[in-house]
Write a protein that holds these residues in place. Structure first.
Motif, short mmCIF file in Angstrom:
data_model
loop_
_atom_site.label_atom_id
_atom_site.label_comp_id
_atom_site.label_asym_id
_atom_site.label_seq_id
_atom_site.Cartn_x
_atom_site.Cartn_y
_atom_site.Cartn_z
N SER A 211 18.61 5.12 -13.52
CA SER A 211 17.36 5.43 -12.83
C SER A 211 16.52 4.17 -12.65
N ALA A 212 15.87 4.06 -11.51
CA ALA A 212 15.04 2.88 -11.23
C ALA A 212 13.82 3.31 -10.42
N GLU A 213 12.64 2.83 -10.87
CA GLU A 213 11.42 3.07 -10.11
C GLU A 213 11.20 1.93 -9.13
N ILE A 214 10.96 2.28 -7.87
CA ILE A 214 10.59 1.31 -6.84
C ILE A 214 9.09 1.43 -6.61
N ARG A 215 8.42 0.28 -6.52
CA ARG A 215 6.95 0.31 -6.39
C ARG A 215 6.54 -0.68 -5.31
N ALA A 216 5.60 -0.24 -4.44
CA ALA A 216 5.02 -1.09 -3.39
C ALA A 216 3.51 -1.11 -3.56
N THR A 217 2.92 -2.33 -3.61
CA THR A 217 1.47 -2.49 -3.77
C THR A 217 0.95 -3.39 -2.66
N ALA A 218 -0.13 -2.95 -2.00
CA ALA A 218 -0.73 -3.72 -0.91
C ALA A 218 -1.98 -4.43 -1.40
N PHE A 219 -2.26 -5.62 -0.83
CA PHE A 219 -3.44 -6.41 -1.16
C PHE A 219 -4.14 -6.78 0.14
N SER A 225 -6.46 -4.42 -4.44
CA SER A 225 -5.07 -3.97 -4.44
C SER A 225 -5.03 -2.45 -4.39
N SER A 226 -4.00 -1.96 -3.75
CA SER A 226 -3.85 -0.51 -3.59
C SER A 226 -3.30 0.12 -4.86
N LEU A 227 -3.46 1.42 -4.93
CA LEU A 227 -2.65 2.15 -5.90
C LEU A 227 -1.20 2.05 -5.44
N PRO A 228 -0.26 1.79 -6.34
CA PRO A 228 1.12 1.59 -5.89
C PRO A 228 1.74 2.89 -5.38
N ALA A 229 2.53 2.74 -4.32
CA ALA A 229 3.39 3.85 -3.89
C ALA A 229 4.69 3.72 -4.67
N THR A 230 5.16 4.82 -5.23
CA THR A 230 6.35 4.76 -6.08
C THR A 230 7.39 5.79 -5.64
N SER A 231 8.63 5.46 -5.94
CA SER A 231 9.74 6.41 -5.76
C SER A 231 10.75 6.12 -6.86
N THR A 232 11.54 7.12 -7.18
CA THR A 232 12.57 6.96 -8.20
C THR A 232 13.93 7.23 -7.58
N VAL A 233 14.82 6.27 -7.74
CA VAL A 233 16.19 6.40 -7.22
C VAL A 233 17.16 6.23 -8.37
N VAL A 234 18.41 6.53 -8.10
CA VAL A 234 19.49 6.28 -9.06
C VAL A 234 20.38 5.19 -8.49
#
Length: 531
Positions: A211-219, A225-234
């Protein structure tokens, strides 16, 4: 436009002491100038307002926003006041000119911006800029960006990922400009993109499966900075484990047989999506379909003769596959049986114990035998007396058939058994008639001597030793040739017989029939040649 601001000696009570002081100084200056006979200074000018950030500024004749409109500057004229000195006659009057004072106020916070301050003002009270317009001048309203950017539509959003994948996100900010978007996987910074569309490439092989969390943060440019958008993939870069646990592996089978394999598939990361099986002719590409026993076994039946490959394929939820194969063979061709020794076909023998040896065209074959009177219906085959040999005994005279057939290791049986028919003859032959007859007289000098037997004889056993003619008064046999036709032997003297002589003919027990049986007893007879 010209804007006259009425600021007389009776200035508003609400003016601050600072503004009153400035006006007092101005009045004194004007009065001095009048006494000295000069003209007062012209204090009119234009006020220009600038807005740094998103917001509004309003004042007399001013309605300004970040776009520079609709009205961000205004001209203000001097304020004139008539003053008279009543202590002299006639009263002495003069006109007083004063510089105008303007107030410009910042509007309510909006669009994520908040009031930060004014620059260029003579005084600031709260959100209001106070300006004495003694000449043209500019002021700046500063508004701070305090709103976070927003990140949406992070991809991939879920699922099993492997190899190189594309990361992507949408980002926006109230300022209209996003300075950068950072992409992280399991907290580790992977890439930074400074322009839309915001994206990055990521090699999933650089991290461990799972399992891995992917996170994107905008500045934005203000450092928000934004609250991060997250998703979890395998992440799954490892093919499933697959093993064949049972079933044919290089073996040969007969026609109509069934082959069954068992196998086991597993994937620790993303799980097994499907298990499929294929059985095709060796050398052909696999043709996968559902396994007959689900995810654990597969069977096939009644394959025609040939070489085959069984293949099982496991696919995990990440799309990775593993395959395992085994070969097997179908043999539908029966072996060929050959009798290698023993009584020949059509042979006559006087032996009552007979042995045949035989072989198969296929190694490892087994044999079945049968022997029976040739005139009777053949019995069922049964086990031979030995491996590659068969011995039978107790034969009485008669004609018999011996058959043997081979069966190979997968059950194919020779349908054209090897066969030999023989005759067992245990009866001694006899002489049934002779010529000339016994004691016959007046036999022609040119006559031959014959002996007819009860059965066919072996020509090799009829010769001048076993069939001979002796003239009376001598001991030496007459020179003659002996021939055999079937069961009749002929003794042909080399020269005419002596007239008036008596001869004795003899066939000894050395004469044998085709089975090897000797005459039961020697045969002797005499005759006399005519004078």
């Amino acid at each position: 436009m010209l804007n006259e601001v009425g600021l007389s000696r009776g200035t508003s009570e609400g003016k601050t002491w600072k503004l009153a002081a400035m006006m007092t100084v101005a009045l004194v200056l004007v009065a001095v100038m009048m006494v000295l006979g000069g003209k007062p200074a012209f204090a009119a000018g234009t006020v220009t307002v600038s807005v740094a950030g998103k917001g509004d500024a309003t004042g007399p004749g001013i309605n300004c926003n970040e776009s520079g409109g609709p009205d961000c500057s205004e001209f203000y004229a001097d304020i004139t006041t008539e003053e008279c000195d009543d202590t002299v006659t006639p009263p002495r009057c003069f006109t007083l000119r004063e510089p105008p004072t303007v107030e410009v106020t910042a509007g309510a916070d909006r669009n994520g911006y908040t009031f930060a301050g004014w620059t260029g003002c003579d005084a600031v009270t709260g959100r209001t800029c106070e300006i004495m317009v003694s000449s043209s001048r500019g002021v700046t309203l500063s508004l701070a960006d305090v709103q976070q950017p927003v990140v949406t539509n992070l991809t991939p959003g879920s699922g099993v990922q492997r190899g190189m994948i594309a990361l992507g996100a949408n980002a926006s900010d109230n300022s209209g400009a996003v300075s950068r978007v950072e992409f992280r996987v399991r907290g580790q910074l992977i890439a930074t993109d400074t322009s839309a569309p915001y994206s990055a490439s990521f090699n999933t092989s650089s991290v461990s499966d799972g399992s891995a969390e992917i996170r994107a943060t905008a500045f934005d440019a203000s450092g928000n900075s934004s609250l991060p958008a997250t998703s979890t993939v395998v992440i799954d870069n490892t093919a499933p484990t697959l093993s064949i646990t049972g079933g044919p592996d290089g073996q040969t089978f007969g026609p109509g047989s069934t082959q069954t394999w068992t196998f086991s598939a597993a994937d620790a990361t993303s799980g097994i999506q499907s298990v499929q099986c294929s059985v095709v002719s060796a050398g052909s590409a696999p043709s996968f379909g559902a396994c007959s026993g689900g995810a654990g076994s597969h069977s096939v039946t009644n394959r025609p003769e040939g070489s085959y490959t069984f293949t099982v394929k496991a696919r995990d939820n990440g799309g990775l596959e593993s395959t395992r194969s085994r070969e097997f063979f179908i043999d539908a061709t029966p072996p060929q049986t050959t009798i290698t020794s023993g009584p020949a076909d059509g042979e006559r023998t006087n032996q009552t114990t007979l042995t045949w040896n035989f072989s198969s065209s296929e190694t490892g074959s087994t044999f079945q035998c049968r022997i029976y009177p040739a005139a009777l219906t053949p019995p069922a085959f049964s086990e031979c007396s030995g491996s590659g040999t068969h011995t039978a005994s107790g034969f009485s005279s008669g004609t018999y058939t011996f058959e043997v057939r081979a069966t190979d290791t997968v059950g194919n049986t020779d349908i054209t058994s090897a066969k030999r028919t023989i005759t067992v003859d245990t009866v001694n032959p006899g002489v049934s008639s002779v010529t000339p007859a016994h004691l016959e007289k007046k036999v022609a000098p040119t006559a031959n001597v014959t002996a007819t037997f009860s059965e066919a004889m072996n020509a090799n056993t009829l010769n001048k030793t076993t069939f001979k003619l002796v003239r009376k008064g001598t001991r030496t046999a007459v020179g003659a040739g002996v021939s055999l036709a079937g069961n009749r032997a002929v003794l042909n003297p080399n020269r005419n017989l002596v007239r008036g002589a008596t001869y004795t003919a003899t066939v000894t027990t050395g004469a044998r029939d085709l089975a090897g049986n000797p005459l039961s007893a020697s045969k002797t007879w005499t005759f006399t040649v005519k004078k």
